[in-house]
Write a protein that holds these residues in place. Structure first.
Motif, PDB file in Angstrom:
ATOM      1  N   SER A  72       0.824  -1.210   0.000  1.00  0.00           N
ATOM      2  CA  SER A  72       0.000   0.000   0.000  1.00  0.00           C
ATOM      3  C   SER A  72       0.851   1.251   0.000  1.00  0.00           C
ATOM      4  N   MET A  73       0.431   2.201  -0.828  1.00  0.00           N
ATOM      5  CA  MET A  73       1.042   3.534  -0.898  1.00  0.00           C
ATOM      6  C   MET A  73      -0.112   4.524  -0.801  1.00  0.00           C
ATOM      7  N   GLY A  74      -0.349   5.043   0.389  1.00  0.00           N
ATOM      8  CA  GLY A  74      -1.513   5.904   0.569  1.00  0.00           C
ATOM      9  C   GLY A  74      -2.764   5.112   0.240  1.00  0.00           C
ATOM     10  N   PRO A  75      -3.640   5.650  -0.633  1.00  0.00           N
ATOM     11  CA  PRO A  75      -4.878   4.952  -0.961  1.00  0.00           C
ATOM     12  C   PRO A  75      -4.701   3.868  -2.032  1.00  0.00           C
ATOM     13  N   LEU A  76      -3.504   3.752  -2.581  1.00  0.00           N
ATOM     14  CA  LEU A  76      -3.250   2.810  -3.664  1.00  0.00           C
ATOM     15  C   LEU A  76      -2.720   1.499  -3.103  1.00  0.00           C
ATOM     16  N   THR A  77      -3.351   0.394  -3.471  1.00  0.00           N
ATOM     17  CA  THR A  77      -2.930  -0.917  -2.980  1.00  0.00           C
ATOM     18  C   THR A  77      -2.740  -1.868  -4.144  1.00  0.00           C
ATOM     19  N   LEU A  78      -1.613  -2.585  -4.112  1.00  0.00           N
ATOM     20  CA  LEU A  78      -1.319  -3.632  -5.088  1.00  0.00           C
ATOM     21  C   LEU A  78      -1.400  -4.973  -4.369  1.00  0.00           C
ATOM     22  N   TYR A  79      -1.766  -6.015  -5.112  1.00  0.00           N
ATOM     23  CA  TYR A  79      -1.953  -7.332  -4.517  1.00  0.00           C
ATOM     24  C   TYR A  79      -1.062  -8.367  -5.208  1.00  0.00           C
ATOM     25  N   ASP A  80      -0.623  -9.348  -4.434  1.00  0.00           N
ATOM     26  CA  ASP A  80       0.093 -10.523  -4.934  1.00  0.00           C
ATOM     27  C   ASP A  80       1.288 -10.158  -5.807  1.00  0.00           C
ATOM     28  N   LEU A  81       2.307  -9.590  -5.176  1.00  0.00           N
ATOM     29  CA  LEU A  81       3.522  -9.208  -5.887  1.00  0.00           C
ATOM     30  C   LEU A  81       4.673 -10.130  -5.508  1.00  0.00           C
ATOM     31  N   ASP A  82       5.455 -10.498  -6.509  1.00  0.00           N
ATOM     32  CA  ASP A  82       6.711 -11.188  -6.234  1.00  0.00           C
ATOM     33  C   ASP A  82       7.715 -10.142  -5.774  1.00  0.00           C
ATOM     34  N   ALA A  83       8.632 -10.551  -4.936  1.00  0.00           N
ATOM     35  CA  ALA A  83       9.665  -9.652  -4.429  1.00  0.00           C
ATOM     36  C   ALA A  83      10.912 -10.468  -4.140  1.00  0.00           C
ATOM     37  N   VAL A  84      11.998  -9.759  -3.866  1.00  0.00           N
ATOM     38  CA  VAL A  84      13.237 -10.415  -3.461  1.00  0.00           C
ATOM     39  C   VAL A  84      13.667  -9.849  -2.118  1.00  0.00           C
ATOM     40  N   ILE A  85      14.281 -10.712  -1.327  1.00  0.00           N
ATOM     41  CA  ILE A  85      14.855 -10.288  -0.055  1.00  0.00           C
ATOM     42  C   ILE A  85      16.348 -10.127  -0.290  1.00  0.00           C
ATOM     43  N   MET A  86      16.844  -8.924  -0.043  1.00  0.00           N
ATOM     44  CA  MET A  86      18.242  -8.584  -0.306  1.00  0.00           C
ATOM     45  C   MET A  86      19.062  -8.705   0.980  1.00  0.00           C
ATOM     46  N   PRO A  87      20.350  -9.038   0.849  1.00  0.00           N
ATOM     47  CA  PRO A  87      21.191  -9.144   2.041  1.00  0.00           C
ATOM     48  C   PRO A  87      21.649  -7.797   2.593  1.00  0.00           C
ATOM     49  N   SER A  88      21.079  -6.705   2.119  1.00  0.00           N
ATOM     50  CA  SER A  88      21.505  -5.378   2.573  1.00  0.00           C
ATOM     51  C   SER A  88      20.922  -5.061   3.943  1.00  0.00           C
ATOM     52  N   TYR A  89      21.476  -4.034   4.574  1.00  0.00           N
ATOM     53  CA  TYR A  89      21.036  -3.641   5.905  1.00  0.00           C
ATOM     54  C   TYR A  89      20.371  -2.278   5.906  1.00  0.00           C
ATOM     55  N   GLY A  90      19.896  -1.823   4.755  1.00  0.00           N
ATOM     56  CA  GLY A  90      19.177  -0.568   4.687  1.00  0.00           C
ATOM     57  C   GLY A  90      17.802  -0.699   5.317  1.00  0.00           C
ATOM     58  N   SER A  91      17.079   0.388   5.358  1.00  0.00           N
ATOM     59  CA  SER A  91      15.738   0.350   5.956  1.00  0.00           C
ATOM     60  C   SER A  91      14.644   0.640   4.941  1.00  0.00           C
ATOM     61  N   GLU A  92      15.018   1.007   3.698  1.00  0.00           N
ATOM     62  CA  GLU A  92      14.019   1.320   2.692  1.00  0.00           C
ATOM     63  C   GLU A  92      13.780   0.113   1.786  1.00  0.00           C
ATOM     64  N   VAL A  93      12.514  -0.085   1.437  1.00  0.00           N
ATOM     65  CA  VAL A  93      12.122  -1.109   0.477  1.00  0.00           C
ATOM     66  C   VAL A  93      12.179  -0.467  -0.907  1.00  0.00           C
ATOM     67  N   LEU A  94      12.953  -1.080  -1.817  1.00  0.00           N
ATOM     68  CA  LEU A  94      13.037  -0.551  -3.175  1.00  0.00           C
ATOM     69  C   LEU A  94      11.774  -0.954  -3.931  1.00  0.00           C
ATOM     70  N   LEU A  95      11.073   0.037  -4.428  1.00  0.00           N
ATOM     71  CA  LEU A  95       9.846  -0.208  -5.186  1.00  0.00           C
ATOM     72  C   LEU A  95      10.244  -0.349  -6.648  1.00  0.00           C
ATOM     73  N   GLY A  96      10.339  -1.588  -7.115  1.00  0.00           N
ATOM     74  CA  GLY A  96      10.831  -1.884  -8.464  1.00  0.00           C
ATOM     75  C   GLY A  96       9.735  -1.855  -9.510  1.00  0.00           C
ATOM     76  N   MET A  97      10.147  -2.182 -10.731  1.00  0.00           N
ATOM     77  CA  MET A  97       9.261  -2.052 -11.882  1.00  0.00           C
ATOM     78  C   MET A  97       8.092  -3.028 -11.880  1.00  0.00           C
ATOM     79  N   ASN A  98       8.185  -4.178 -11.198  1.00  0.00           N
ATOM     80  CA  ASN A  98       7.019  -5.063 -11.180  1.00  0.00           C
ATOM     81  C   ASN A  98       5.848  -4.392 -10.458  1.00  0.00           C
TER      82      ASN A  98
END
Length: 169
Positions: free
Chosen positions: A122-148
Motif C-alpha cells: 500500500s502507498m496511501g490509498p493505492l494498494t497492489l496485490y500478490d507481488l513477487d519480491a526479493v529479499i536482499m542481504p543489505s542492511y538498509g531500511s528502505e524497500v526498493l519499489l521496483g518495476m514489477n
C-alpha cells in the motif's frame, strides 16, 4: 551561609532545568526537520482516489511511507530495480518467507537474495496485490519499489514532483 543561599540555589536549578528543556526541544525539532528533509512524503498528497504526488528529497530521491501486508515501511522508488527489493532486516520484521535463493546483479556486484511474496503493498490509498519480491542481504531500511510494482502506474515527473496515477486494470 546567608539567608539568600536557598533562593540562589533554587534560581540556579531553575536555570539549569530551563537549559535542559531548551536542549531537549531543539534536539526534537531538528530531528523532525531531518526526517522531513529525508522523507518529505510522510503524508502522501492526494490528487484523487487513484493519484498521488511525491516531493523529491534533497538527494533527488522519491521516498514515501507505505505498508507491506499491513505493516509500515518506507519505500524508495527505483525504476532501475526489476522487482520490489526488501532488505533482510525489514523482511524479518515483516515475517516474509524466505523462498528459493537466487543470484542477483546489483550496483554493488552479485549477491545472493531470496524470492518471497507480498500479499498487499500500500502507498496511501493505492494498494497492489500478490507481488513477487526479493529479499536482499543489505542492511538498509528502505524497500526498493521496483518495476514489477511501478509498471502498474503512470509516472510523470515535473520539476521536483512525481505524479503517480494507478492505471485502470
Amino acid at each position: 551561609m546567608t539567608d539568600d543561599d536557598g533562593p540562589r540555589k533554587t534560581g540556579r536549578l531553575m536555570w539549569l532545568l530551563a537549559w535542559v528543556l531548551a536542549l531537549v526541544l531543539m534536539t526534537w525539532f531538528f530531528q523532525q526537520k531531518l526526517e522531513r528533509d529525508y522523507n518529505p512524503n510522510q503524508q502522501v498528497q492526494l490528487l484523487d482516489s487513484r493519484t498521488i504526488v511525491l516531493e523529491q528529497n534533497r538527494q533527488g530521491h522519491y521516498l514515501m511511507n507505505g505498508a507491506i501486508n499491513g505493516d509500515p515501511v518506507v519505500f524508495l522508488l527505483d525504476t532501475g530495480a526489476t522487482q520490489v527489493a526488501v532488505p533482510r532486516p525489514v523482511a524479518e520484521r515483516l515475517a516474509l518467507p524466505l523462498g528459493r535463493p537466487l543470484l542477483l546483479n546489483t550496483a554493488a556486484g552479485q549477491v545472493t537474495g531470496y524470492r518471497t511474496h507480498i500479499k498487499t503493498l500500500s502507498m496511501g490509498p493505492l494498494t497492489l496485490y500478490d507481488l513477487d519480491a526479493v529479499i536482499m542481504p543489505s542492511y538498509g531500511s528502505e524497500v526498493l519499489l521496483g518495476m514489477n510494482a511501478l509498471r502498474q502506474f503512470e509516472l510523470i515527473q515535473r520539476g521536483s514532483q512525481l505524479t503517480i496515477k494507478h492505471l485502470a486494470p
